[in-house]
Every structure is written in C-alpha cells, then in structure tokens.
Design a protein around this motif. Sequence first.
Motif, PDB file in Angstrom:
ATOM      1  N   LYS A 218       0.837  -1.196   0.000  1.00 49.69           N
ATOM      2  CA  LYS A 218       0.000   0.000   0.000  1.00 49.69           C
ATOM      3  C   LYS A 218       0.874   1.248   0.000  1.00 49.69           C
ATOM      4  CE  LYS A 218      -3.487   2.380   2.853  1.00 49.69           C
ATOM      5  NZ  LYS A 218      -4.277   2.329   4.119  1.00 49.69           N
ATOM      6  N   GLU A 219       0.495   2.216  -0.830  1.00 47.71           N
ATOM      7  CA  GLU A 219       1.181   3.504  -0.849  1.00 47.71           C
ATOM      8  C   GLU A 219       0.459   4.470   0.081  1.00 47.71           C
ATOM      9  OE1 GLU A 219       2.120   5.133  -4.647  1.00 47.71           O
ATOM     10  OE2 GLU A 219       2.670   3.186  -5.521  1.00 47.71           O
ATOM     11  N   ARG A 220       1.202   5.069   1.024  1.00 50.55           N
ATOM     12  CA  ARG A 220       0.594   5.955   2.021  1.00 50.55           C
ATOM     13  C   ARG A 220       1.031   7.414   1.883  1.00 50.55           C
ATOM     14  NH1 ARG A 220       1.758   1.087   4.190  1.00 50.55           N
ATOM     15  NH2 ARG A 220       0.092  -0.003   5.319  1.00 50.55           N
ATOM     16  N   VAL A 221       2.244   7.627   1.408  1.00 47.00           N
ATOM     17  CA  VAL A 221       2.768   8.991   1.296  1.00 47.00           C
ATOM     18  C   VAL A 221       2.291   9.595  -0.014  1.00 47.00           C
ATOM     19  CG1 VAL A 221       4.819  10.445   1.245  1.00 47.00           C
ATOM     20  CG2 VAL A 221       4.788   8.359   2.654  1.00 47.00           C
ATOM     21  N   LYS A 222       1.516  10.637   0.069  1.00 49.92           N
ATOM     22  CA  LYS A 222       0.963  11.280  -1.111  1.00 49.92           C
ATOM     23  C   LYS A 222       1.981  12.247  -1.712  1.00 49.92           C
ATOM     24  CE  LYS A 222      -2.835   9.142  -0.238  1.00 49.92           C
ATOM     25  NZ  LYS A 222      -3.157   7.926  -1.028  1.00 49.92           N
ATOM     26  N   PRO A 223       2.064  12.322  -3.041  1.00 53.75           N
ATOM     27  CA  PRO A 223       2.994  13.264  -3.672  1.00 53.75           C
ATOM     28  C   PRO A 223       2.513  14.696  -3.499  1.00 53.75           C
ATOM     29  CG  PRO A 223       1.609  12.214  -5.327  1.00 53.75           C
ATOM     30  CD  PRO A 223       1.306  11.529  -4.025  1.00 53.75           C
ATOM     31  N   PRO A 224       3.404  15.677  -3.638  1.00 54.76           N
ATOM     32  CA  PRO A 224       2.984  17.076  -3.570  1.00 54.76           C
ATOM     33  C   PRO A 224       1.956  17.381  -4.662  1.00 54.76           C
ATOM     34  CG  PRO A 224       5.387  16.889  -3.496  1.00 54.76           C
ATOM     35  CD  PRO A 224       4.857  15.538  -3.840  1.00 54.76           C
ATOM     36  N   LYS A 225       1.152  18.405  -4.430  1.00 53.79           N
ATOM     37  CA  LYS A 225       0.124  18.748  -5.409  1.00 53.79           C
ATOM     38  C   LYS A 225       0.734  19.214  -6.728  1.00 53.79           C
ATOM     39  CE  LYS A 225      -3.617  19.973  -2.249  1.00 53.79           C
ATOM     40  NZ  LYS A 225      -4.557  21.035  -1.836  1.00 53.79           N
ATOM     41  N   THR A 226       1.944  19.787  -6.643  1.00 52.16           N
ATOM     42  CA  THR A 226       2.610  20.229  -7.862  1.00 52.16           C
ATOM     43  C   THR A 226       2.950  19.020  -8.717  1.00 52.16           C
ATOM     44  OG1 THR A 226       3.602  22.027  -6.603  1.00 52.16           O
ATOM     45  CG2 THR A 226       4.522  21.572  -8.779  1.00 52.16           C
ATOM     46  N   LYS A 227       2.535  19.025  -9.964  1.00 46.02           N
ATOM     47  CA  LYS A 227       2.744  17.893 -10.844  1.00 46.02           C
ATOM     48  C   LYS A 227       4.222  17.749 -11.201  1.00 46.02           C
ATOM     49  CE  LYS A 227       1.149  15.779 -15.149  1.00 46.02           C
ATOM     50  NZ  LYS A 227       0.285  15.934 -16.353  1.00 46.02           N
ATOM     51  N   VAL A 228       4.711  16.517 -11.142  1.00 41.73           N
ATOM     52  CA  VAL A 228       6.095  16.245 -11.508  1.00 41.73           C
ATOM     53  C   VAL A 228       6.206  16.135 -13.022  1.00 41.73           C
ATOM     54  CG1 VAL A 228       8.020  14.632 -11.295  1.00 41.73           C
ATOM     55  CG2 VAL A 228       6.527  15.044  -9.336  1.00 41.73           C
ATOM     56  N   LYS A 229       7.135  16.899 -13.587  1.00 46.59           N
ATOM     57  CA  LYS A 229       7.372  16.847 -15.028  1.00 46.59           C
ATOM     58  C   LYS A 229       8.655  16.087 -15.318  1.00 46.59           C
ATOM     59  CE  LYS A 229       7.356  21.285 -15.205  1.00 46.59           C
ATOM     60  NZ  LYS A 229       7.458  22.681 -15.702  1.00 46.59           N
ATOM     61  N   PHE A 230       8.794  15.680 -16.567  1.00 49.42           N
ATOM     62  CA  PHE A 230       9.976  14.928 -16.979  1.00 49.42           C
ATOM     63  C   PHE A 230      11.262  15.693 -16.669  1.00 49.42           C
ATOM     64  CE2 PHE A 230      13.155  14.066 -20.283  1.00 49.42           C
ATOM     65  CZ  PHE A 230      13.363  12.714 -20.089  1.00 49.42           C
ATOM     66  N   SER A 231      11.251  16.994 -16.894  1.00 54.08           N
ATOM     67  CA  SER A 231      12.456  17.808 -16.698  1.00 54.08           C
ATOM     68  C   SER A 231      12.856  17.925 -15.230  1.00 54.08           C
ATOM     69  CB  SER A 231      12.243  19.213 -17.277  1.00 54.08           C
ATOM     70  OG  SER A 231      11.132  19.837 -16.654  1.00 54.08           O
ATOM     71  N   ASP A 232      11.911  17.621 -14.333  1.00 52.32           N
ATOM     72  CA  ASP A 232      12.214  17.726 -12.901  1.00 52.32           C
ATOM     73  C   ASP A 232      13.242  16.692 -12.465  1.00 52.32           C
ATOM     74  OD1 ASP A 232      10.463  19.834 -12.486  1.00 52.32           O
ATOM     75  OD2 ASP A 232       8.759  18.472 -12.236  1.00 52.32           O
ATOM     76  N   GLY A 233      13.374  15.599 -13.220  1.00 46.53           N
ATOM     77  CA  GLY A 233      14.356  14.581 -12.875  1.00 46.53           C
ATOM     78  C   GLY A 233      15.769  15.124 -12.879  1.00 46.53           C
ATOM     79  N   VAL A 234      16.078  15.980 -13.849  1.00 46.18           N
ATOM     80  CA  VAL A 234      17.411  16.576 -13.935  1.00 46.18           C
ATOM     81  C   VAL A 234      17.662  17.471 -12.735  1.00 46.18           C
ATOM     82  CG1 VAL A 234      18.926  18.061 -15.306  1.00 46.18           C
ATOM     83  CG2 VAL A 234      17.367  16.455 -16.443  1.00 46.18           C
ATOM     84  N   ARG A 235      16.647  18.262 -12.371  1.00 43.32           N
ATOM     85  CA  ARG A 235      16.783  19.146 -11.207  1.00 43.32           C
ATOM     86  C   ARG A 235      16.990  18.335  -9.931  1.00 43.32           C
ATOM     87  NH1 ARG A 235      11.927  22.609 -10.279  1.00 43.32           N
ATOM     88  NH2 ARG A 235      13.326  23.559  -8.745  1.00 43.32           N
ATOM     89  N   ALA A 236      16.296  17.218  -9.830  1.00 42.69           N
ATOM     90  CA  ALA A 236      16.410  16.371  -8.634  1.00 42.69           C
ATOM     91  C   ALA A 236      17.826  15.840  -8.477  1.00 42.69           C
ATOM     92  CB  ALA A 236      15.421  15.209  -8.724  1.00 42.69           C
ATOM     93  N   ILE A 237      18.413  15.416  -9.578  1.00 38.97           N
ATOM     94  CA  ILE A 237      19.767  14.874  -9.529  1.00 38.97           C
ATOM     95  C   ILE A 237      20.769  15.961  -9.140  1.00 38.97           C
ATOM     96  CG2 ILE A 237      21.614  13.884 -10.936  1.00 38.97           C
ATOM     97  CD1 ILE A 237      19.437  12.436 -12.538  1.00 38.97           C
ATOM     98  N   ARG A 238      20.626  17.132  -9.738  1.00 40.94           N
ATOM     99  CA  ARG A 238      21.566  18.224  -9.467  1.00 40.94           C
ATOM    100  C   ARG A 238      21.451  18.730  -8.027  1.00 40.94           C
ATOM    101  NH1 ARG A 238      20.966  22.637 -14.091  1.00 40.94           N
ATOM    102  NH2 ARG A 238      22.581  23.589 -12.785  1.00 40.94           N
ATOM    103  N   ALA A 239      20.256  18.679  -7.456  1.00 44.19           N
ATOM    104  CA  ALA A 239      20.035  19.240  -6.125  1.00 44.19           C
ATOM    105  C   ALA A 239      20.437  18.293  -5.003  1.00 44.19           C
ATOM    106  CB  ALA A 239      18.558  19.620  -5.965  1.00 44.19           C
ATOM    107  N   ASN A 240      20.641  17.025  -5.326  1.00 43.68           N
ATOM    108  CA  ASN A 240      20.781  16.012  -4.278  1.00 43.68           C
ATOM    109  C   ASN A 240      22.234  15.581  -4.081  1.00 43.68           C
ATOM    110  OD1 ASN A 240      20.391  13.948  -2.429  1.00 43.68           O
ATOM    111  ND2 ASN A 240      18.532  13.219  -3.431  1.00 43.68           N
ATOM    112  N   LYS A 241      23.007  16.401  -3.382  1.00 40.53           N
ATOM    113  CA  LYS A 241      24.409  16.077  -3.123  1.00 40.53           C
ATOM    114  C   LYS A 241      24.578  14.847  -2.216  1.00 40.53           C
ATOM    115  CE  LYS A 241      26.056  20.821  -3.836  1.00 40.53           C
ATOM    116  NZ  LYS A 241      26.731  21.989  -3.213  1.00 40.53           N
TER     117      LYS A 241
END
Length: 464
Positions: A218-241
Amino acid sequence: MEPAKNQSQTDLELKEDIRKKEIASYFGYGFAQCISFGLIGSYILFFYTDILGISAAAASIIFLIARTWDAVNDPLMASIMDTLNSKHGKFRPYLKYMPFLIVISTIACFLPLDGLSMTGKLIYAGVTYVLWGMIYTASDVPFWSLSSVMSQQAQQRTKLITFANMGVFTGIALSPTIFIPLTEWLGGDDLGQGYLLATIVLMAIALPIMLNGFKNTKERVKPPKTKVKFSDGVRAIRANKPMFAILVVFFCNVFMNITQALNIYFFTYNLGSASFMTIFGIISFASCIGFFIIPKLNLKYKKKHMLMVIVAADVVIRIIWFSLGYSSVVVSFIFIGITMLLYTTTGPLISGMLAETIEYTEWKTGKRNEAVIFSGQTFTGKLSVAVSGGATGLILTAINYQSNQAQTEFTLNMLFFVIALLPALGSIIRFIIMYFYSYTEKEYKETVEKIQVRKQKEEAAPQS
C-alpha cells in the motif's frame, strides 16, 4: 477546518504500522525479482562463452554496450516513472505488469539457439541482454521507490528496506545453491537444455511471488500537489548532493563483486574443490541473519555510525584472515562467513540512507522524485557488476591464471590476496566518505518537518 482535517488524516496514515503480511509481500518481490538478477549476473557470461560459443571479448562488448545504454536509459525511465499517478498509486502499477516481462526476458536470455549462425547469436544475445536490463530497471526502480511511499517514518522505512535487502540477497544466493544441480538434473549431458529448463522452473516460482508483492502492498505517502514533469528529474539529480555520496558508497560493492566472481577459482585451486560453491551459497543465505538486528540498532545508533563500525571491522577481519593464510579450509570458511555477514548488513544501511535523500530533494525542489533517486542505485548496481566482470578477466590475466591446470604458487597467493584483502579497499573508501557525510537521521527528521509545514501552508493558501 477542512485542511486541518486532511492533514490529520495524512499524519494518521504516516503513523500507521506496516502489517507483517505487507512486509513479507514486499520482501517476496525483492527475493523473486533477484532470482532473475542472480541468474543473469552469475551465469550469462558462462552461457555466452561455453554454450553459445561467443568469445569473451565479444561478450564484453555486449556488456559495455548495455551499460552505456543504461547510463542514458535508467535516469530517463525513472524520470518518466515519477510522473505517474494512477488508481494503484505511483509505483505499484509497475509491480503488477513487470513480473511477466522479467520472466519472459530472463528465459529468452538462456535460449540455446541451436543451428543459428555466430552472427545471429551475437545479435540475439545483445538484443535480449539489453532488453532484459531495461525491463529489470522498470521493475527494480519502482520496487525500491515503493519503500519511500509505504511510510515516511524513519524506523518503519528502515524496516522495509532491511527486508527488501534481505530479499535481494537471498534471491541472488539461490543461484549458486541450486541452479547448477538443477541444470544437471533437467538437462543431463545437454548443458544448454539444462540451463533453459532450470531457468524456466525458477522463473515459474518467481512469478506468483512477485505478483503477490503488488497485491499486498500500500502507498501511504501522497505526492505534492505540484505535478512532476519529466524535466524535474534533472533538477532532482543536481540538487541532491547526499545522493551522490551514498551512490559512491554503494558502488564500492564492486570490490566484493570481484571476489564473488573469483570464488569459484579460489575454491577450486586454493581450497581444492569447486563443490565448496554450494557451501558458499548456504553461507550467503545464513549471512542474512544480520538484517534482523539493523532496525533495532537503528533505534539507538545512526546509520552512518553503524556503517563506519561495520566497514572498519571488515578491514581488521580481512587483515587477520590474510595473515593466517588459506591452508585450513575450516578457518577460511569461518572468515568468509564473518565477512559475508558484515557485507550483507551494509545493504539496508546504504539503501536506507539513499531513501532519506528523497525528502532532501523534495525540500530543495518541491517535487518528489523517488524513481530518479532509486534509479541511481539500480544503475550503480548494474555498473558495479559490469566493472567487476571486466576486472575479473584482467585480474586472472595479471596473475597468470591457466585454465584447467595446476596453478603456480604466485597465482595461488595472488588469488588469495584478491579474495581476502581487495574488499578492504572498498571498506576504507566507505569509511572515509561516511566520516564526512552530514545528512543523518537528525537532518532527515528536520527536513520532513519542514516539508509538512510547507504542505500545510499550501493547503491553507486557497482559503486566505
């Protein structure tokens, strides 16, 4: 009042205890999935060279092409996965359909291809191996990512990841324990037929276990209301030291992968019998007992500190083993058992710390990119297997190994050196990285609290 009510419901879900049945089902998916990984990782090279007749050099090119494609494909697929939000959740839909493709692709990799030209065999082997890697990514990334949405409580997440790692190790350990006897029983003198039939049997066992993993989670943690876009993956990688530091720690598995690939040579020539591989398989199963103590220890100690103690102990134990030599089979297997126990216990700690960086990215970017984060683990794991595969051949050449012959004293001593001491280098690298690593449970808890406050503000904003 409505936003407060929704937040209360969310908090209740996050505090909900994970049922034992759910944990067992999650463990089962990892176990069954890694039966496939164990078969491909342990036997595909031998199948290519000794059954299909493909040269070792050509097989290495296939692996190189596959890993190069993974470097592009894995983050790409993960970015797409992060955009999904269906009635079954964000990651569970993959657990519903990917098991069928894993079974088909794994069996396809071990077709004997009798009568096919060498060019045809090379093309078929390359295509099926690359496809298997893509399908495995589409299963493995959602599997690990699911742990981050089943609970946001640090202790429960640690428990989930611990059992996931246990499933991984036991699934992989199944191969050296029963696959070869199964091929001999089913195929007789026809080794190619034996490989195919044994693979079909193991995949038939794996399929319903994987499907059960979808059914009872079961999935319990809901994602943020802001929709995740394909380009957000690049930002996630760059931000996560912190993610990059953990992935370097995870890549250090390459040293242990090399020794595990060389165990068959060590058992055959140093200890005197290839049949010791069965004992090693049993030890691999038994070493998973260390997983049961990790969640309890994590109640008192930080993952960072536990990992530092484990890798430091590994260095000391390996130095003692090397100083005693390999003349005693019993002594050698005692040290193999201890080092395997230490190695397996690092798995849930590393995966747990990687999972905690998901919230770090969410806080920095406002988006949850679980799949992108765990695709790093999937890619790094496959990369370490590929590097260790290439390094194994180079090491055997460097130490003057001669197949099916009595080895020189130099070769035997160097083989023992690699088996006993090489993984200590990986442990030293891990210790240094952890010494400077600063994103621990304290920082994770603070990050989760910041995210919850931000969500409350976002929910209240429309009414102001």
